[in-house]
Structures are given as C-alpha cells and as structure tokens.
Design an enzyme around this catalytic site. Structure first.
Site, PDB file in Angstrom:
ATOM      1  N   THR A  13       0.808  -1.228   0.000  1.00 24.69           N
ATOM      2  CA  THR A  13       0.000   0.000   0.000  1.00 24.69           C
ATOM      3  C   THR A  13       0.839   1.274   0.000  1.00 24.69           C
ATOM      4  O   THR A  13       0.437   2.283  -0.552  1.00 24.69           O
ATOM      5  CB  THR A  13      -0.927  -0.013   1.238  1.00 24.69           C
ATOM      6  OG1 THR A  13      -1.835  -1.087   1.081  1.00 24.69           O
ATOM      7  CG2 THR A  13      -1.701   1.269   1.399  1.00 24.69           C
ATOM      8  N   ASP A  54       1.527  -6.527  -4.352  1.00 26.01           N
ATOM      9  CA  ASP A  54       0.693  -6.590  -3.162  1.00 26.01           C
ATOM     10  C   ASP A  54       1.263  -7.770  -2.368  1.00 26.01           C
ATOM     11  O   ASP A  54       1.565  -8.820  -2.957  1.00 26.01           O
ATOM     12  CB  ASP A  54      -0.763  -6.871  -3.563  1.00 26.01           C
ATOM     13  CG  ASP A  54      -1.710  -6.824  -2.380  1.00 26.01           C
ATOM     14  OD1 ASP A  54      -2.597  -5.979  -2.357  1.00 26.01           O
ATOM     15  OD2 ASP A  54      -1.570  -7.681  -1.469  1.00 26.01           O
ATOM     16  N   SER A  55       1.405  -7.640  -1.055  1.00 26.33           N
ATOM     17  CA  SER A  55       2.133  -8.701  -0.338  1.00 26.33           C
ATOM     18  C   SER A  55       1.368 -10.019  -0.297  1.00 26.33           C
ATOM     19  O   SER A  55       1.931 -11.053   0.061  1.00 26.33           O
ATOM     20  CB  SER A  55       2.541  -8.239   1.063  1.00 26.33           C
ATOM     21  OG  SER A  55       1.429  -8.179   1.906  1.00 26.33           O
ATOM     22  N   THR A  86       1.643  -4.695   4.063  1.00 27.85           N
ATOM     23  CA  THR A  86       1.496  -5.064   5.478  1.00 27.85           C
ATOM     24  C   THR A  86       0.882  -6.457   5.676  1.00 27.85           C
ATOM     25  O   THR A  86       1.070  -7.074   6.714  1.00 27.85           O
ATOM     26  CB  THR A  86       0.617  -4.039   6.233  1.00 27.85           C
ATOM     27  OG1 THR A  86      -0.686  -4.030   5.643  1.00 27.85           O
ATOM     28  CG2 THR A  86       1.220  -2.659   6.191  1.00 27.85           C
ATOM     29  N   ASP A  87       0.137  -6.953   4.664  1.00 32.03           N
ATOM     30  CA  ASP A  87      -0.630  -8.186   4.884  1.00 32.03           C
ATOM     31  C   ASP A  87       0.244  -9.398   5.228  1.00 32.03           C
ATOM     32  O   ASP A  87      -0.114 -10.194   6.087  1.00 32.03           O
ATOM     33  CB  ASP A  87      -1.511  -8.494   3.667  1.00 32.03           C
ATOM     34  CG  ASP A  87      -2.635  -7.476   3.519  1.00 32.03           C
ATOM     35  OD1 ASP A  87      -2.884  -6.723   4.475  1.00 32.03           O
ATOM     36  OD2 ASP A  87      -3.268  -7.442   2.449  1.00 32.03           O
ATOM     37  N   TYR A 278      -2.886 -30.000  30.329  1.00 28.83           N
ATOM     38  CA  TYR A 278      -4.103 -30.792  30.134  1.00 28.83           C
ATOM     39  C   TYR A 278      -3.778 -32.088  29.383  1.00 28.83           C
ATOM     40  O   TYR A 278      -2.818 -32.135  28.592  1.00 28.83           O
ATOM     41  CB  TYR A 278      -5.123 -30.005  29.297  1.00 28.83           C
ATOM     42  CG  TYR A 278      -5.627 -28.756  29.978  1.00 28.83           C
ATOM     43  CD1 TYR A 278      -6.589 -28.826  30.979  1.00 28.83           C
ATOM     44  CD2 TYR A 278      -5.146 -27.508  29.610  1.00 28.83           C
ATOM     45  CE1 TYR A 278      -7.055 -27.679  31.599  1.00 28.83           C
ATOM     46  CE2 TYR A 278      -5.607 -26.361  30.221  1.00 28.83           C
ATOM     47  CZ  TYR A 278      -6.560 -26.445  31.216  1.00 28.83           C
ATOM     48  OH  TYR A 278      -7.016 -25.316  31.832  1.00 28.83           O
TER      49      TYR A 278
HETATM   50  N1  ASP Z   1      -2.782  -5.421   0.486  1.00 30.37           N
HETATM   51  C1  ASP Z   1      -1.666  -4.610   0.910  1.00 30.37           C
HETATM   52  C2  ASP Z   1      -0.403  -5.471   0.916  1.00 30.37           C
HETATM   53  O1  ASP Z   1      -0.194  -6.221   1.839  1.00 30.37           O
HETATM   54  C3  ASP Z   1      -1.943  -4.032   2.258  1.00 30.37           C
HETATM   55  C4  ASP Z   1      -0.889  -3.079   2.787  1.00 30.37           C
HETATM   56  O2  ASP Z   1       0.215  -2.950   2.288  1.00 30.37           O
HETATM   57  O3  ASP Z   1      -1.198  -2.406   3.790  1.00 30.37           O
HETATM   58  O4  ASP Z   1       0.346  -5.412  -0.015  1.00 30.37           O
END
Ligand code: ASP
Length: 334
Positions: A13, A54-55, A86-87, A278
């Site tokens: 982004t 785009d990531s 960011t993804d 557990y």
């Molecule tokens: N879809 C974008 C990416 O990960 C989102 C971002 O960069 O904030 O490339």
C-alpha cells in the site's frame, strides 16, 4: 560521516495507486524519491526497486531472493530498509530473521496503511522511523510501524485498518518514538550468537492448520498423502486437541511415525502454548509433537519451513526447533 542506508521497495500500500480493479502497488522508488528524501534526516539514502507486489502475492521464493539481495549488499551500507505490503509483512520479517541470522547491520521492514501519495498517510512517518532505526548500528531484523520498532520475528499484524496495525507479541518493543525522540531498549535486542551466514533455503512442503470443533482427521491425513513434511497446528488454548470422539491426536501419532514434523501452537494471540497441563496437550507431546511456546504463528510456521529446508534428520529438526534462533521464542519456556 553520514550513515549510508539502502531502501529496497517490494510494493504494498505504501506505493499504491488506484486502478479500475482497486488499489495496486504502482509507484517506483523514483516516484517516491522526493518523499523518502524528506524523511531521510542526516542519512544518505540509495533507493532500489526489488519488485512491485501486493504482499498477498509474495511467496517463499521472494523471501529467498530478498535475503540473498540483503546479504549481497550488507557490507556496502550501514543499514537496509525494506518497504513491504502489510498483509504478509510479518511472515517476511520472521523468515528474514532466520535466513539472515546474525546479520551485522540493521534490516528494518516497514509499510503503511495508506499510500505515500495520500497527504494524511502514515507512510512517511513509518519510513522515517525505519530509516532512523536502520541508522542505529543495532544489528538484527526489525519491523518499524506507527512509531515503534519490533523484532522481526515477534511482529504480527493485529489490526486490518488502523495505523497501529502491528504489535510485538509476547515480547517488548525494541524502540518507541515519543516527544523525547527515539528510545531504543537495547536490553531486548537479542545478542548475535555467531558469525553471519545466509541460509536462504526453505521447504515448501509445510502446511498450517487451524483447529476447529468438527475437524476431520481425514484432512490431516490428506496433507500427509500430498507429501507434506511439516505441519503447524494452531490448537486450542494452551495447546489442546481432541482425542475422544475423533482421535485427532491418534492421527498425528501416525503422521509423526511416518516422518512428518508436527508443531503445535495456540489460536490465542498472547501468552503461547503450555501443553503439559491438560491431557489434550500432554497426549500430543507424548506422540512426539513439538510445541511453539510463545512464538507468533508467523514465526512458528517460517521457522519450520526454514529448518526443513536445511535437514531431513528428525533429531536435528527437533534440536533446531527447540532452540531460540533469533529471539522468536523465550529461551527457556516454562
Ligand atoms: N494489500 C496490501 C499489501 O499487503 C496491504 C498493505 O500494504 O497495507 O500489499
């Protein structure tokens, strides 16, 4: 002398432009040069495009190529900044922490929630923070976002829209920026444990599965049938899985006997696994599952891919997985 910083752009982004099918990464470093220079302070920056993705479209082979690129450039710069979507940023920062283990310079990954062309974006602030950290001389792989710096293998995207999109999970921030400037807490920077060695190999035969009530054992059996060598399971709570009506743990037993490495972590964001409490966790440990302890899901998965890329030896895999490689896991988990 001014510090020399290399900025490598991979897209996301931060570099986005609007097209008829939606936002896509479209700006090159040259389109962003003016803005990057405005936040470079007293460093000398060089800028380079690596890819423009785009990531969601970043794959393990891109991690490998990026690690190779950083390794090749590491002696020519005081620090390196990577611009990334960011993804999947936390997967990349986790894997780079392993592939670039013991790197001698700061490698700082950043991105933003709005394009650098947007006048109200977080992009310039995040780049400013990343460049500042890259000039710090503190070696390691980090994520800079929203005026904080986190270890690359502890960062996780926890918010999909807010500027405060990343958190350092089960570990303190390495640095924060406030009206007092950038305060770096070097006590939390893991010590280098040896000389730098690039290990950019990985196994693509690793799968990740989230446990849910009603899960069929046939699902994990089919994962093994497809030749997968590693499985990371996000189990319940501190690492519980079913063994009564559907003996999921019995199926894991068979897979582990057949040579698969199974790591069990938790669906809970904070505090990690503790499988010896557990019966639902203890039984899995008894059949040979490894546990992720307080690692993030991103680190637990990429650590498994990285180790299985290096060795097929069951003992070596277990030994590697249980040690703390880059600060991803509290050293002596209790
Ligand atoms: N879809 C974008 C990416 O990960 C989102 C971002 O960069 O904030 O490339």
């Amino acid at each position: 002398m001014n510090k020399k910083i290399l900025i490598i752009n991979t897209g996301g982004t931060l570099s986005a432009v609007i097209k008829k099918n939606g936002l896509i990464p479209g700006l090159s470093v040259h389109d962003m040069k003016k803005e990057l220079e405005m936040v470079s302070g007293d460093t000398d920056i060089e800028i380079e495009d690596f890819c423009s993705l785009d990531s969601a479209n970043i794959f393990p082979e891109d991690w490998s190529a990026l690690a190779q690129k950083i390794s090749d450039c590491r002696n020519d710069y005081d620090g390196i900044v990577v611009i990334h979507g960011t993804d999947t940023l936390a997967y990349t920062s986790s894997m780079l922490s392993f592939m670039l283990r013991n790197i001698g310079i700061p490698v700082v990954i950043t991105g933003s929630q709005l394009s650098i062309t947007n006048p109200v974006a977080d992009a310039m602030e995040n780049c400013r923070c990343a460049i500042h950290m890259a000039a710090s001389k503190i070696p390691g792989v980090f994520v800079a976002f929203n005026r904080k710096v986190m270890l690359g293998c502890r960062a996780s995207k926890v918010r999909s829209l807010s500027f405060d999109a990343f958190e350092s999970i089960n570990y303190p921030n390495i640095a924060t920026i406030s009206s007092l400037g950038m305060k770096i807490d070097s006590a939390y920077v893991p010590e280098r444990t040896g000389i730098f060695k690039l290990t950019s190999t990985y196994s693509d035969k690793v799968c990740m599965l989230k446990m849910f009530p009603g899960i069929h054992r046939s699902l994990v059996e089919s994962i093994a049938d497809q030749g997968y060598k590693g499985l990371y399971i996000e189990a319940y709570g501190i690492g519980g899985m079913p063994f009564l009506k559907h003996d999921f743990i019995g199926t894991l037993d068979k897979l582990i006997q057949g040579g698969m490495t199974v790591v069990v972590g938790t669906q809970c964001r904070y505090e990690g696994s503790k499988m010896d409490v557990y019966e639902t966790g203890k039984r899995a440990l008894e059949v040979g599952a490894l546990q992720a302890h307080d690692m993030t899901g991103e680190a637990a998965l990429t650590k498994l891919m990285w180790i299985l890329g290096m060795t097929d030896d069951v003992k070596e895999i277990r030994d590697y997985y249980t040690i703390n490689i880059a600060g991803e896991m509290t050293s002596s988990p209790v």
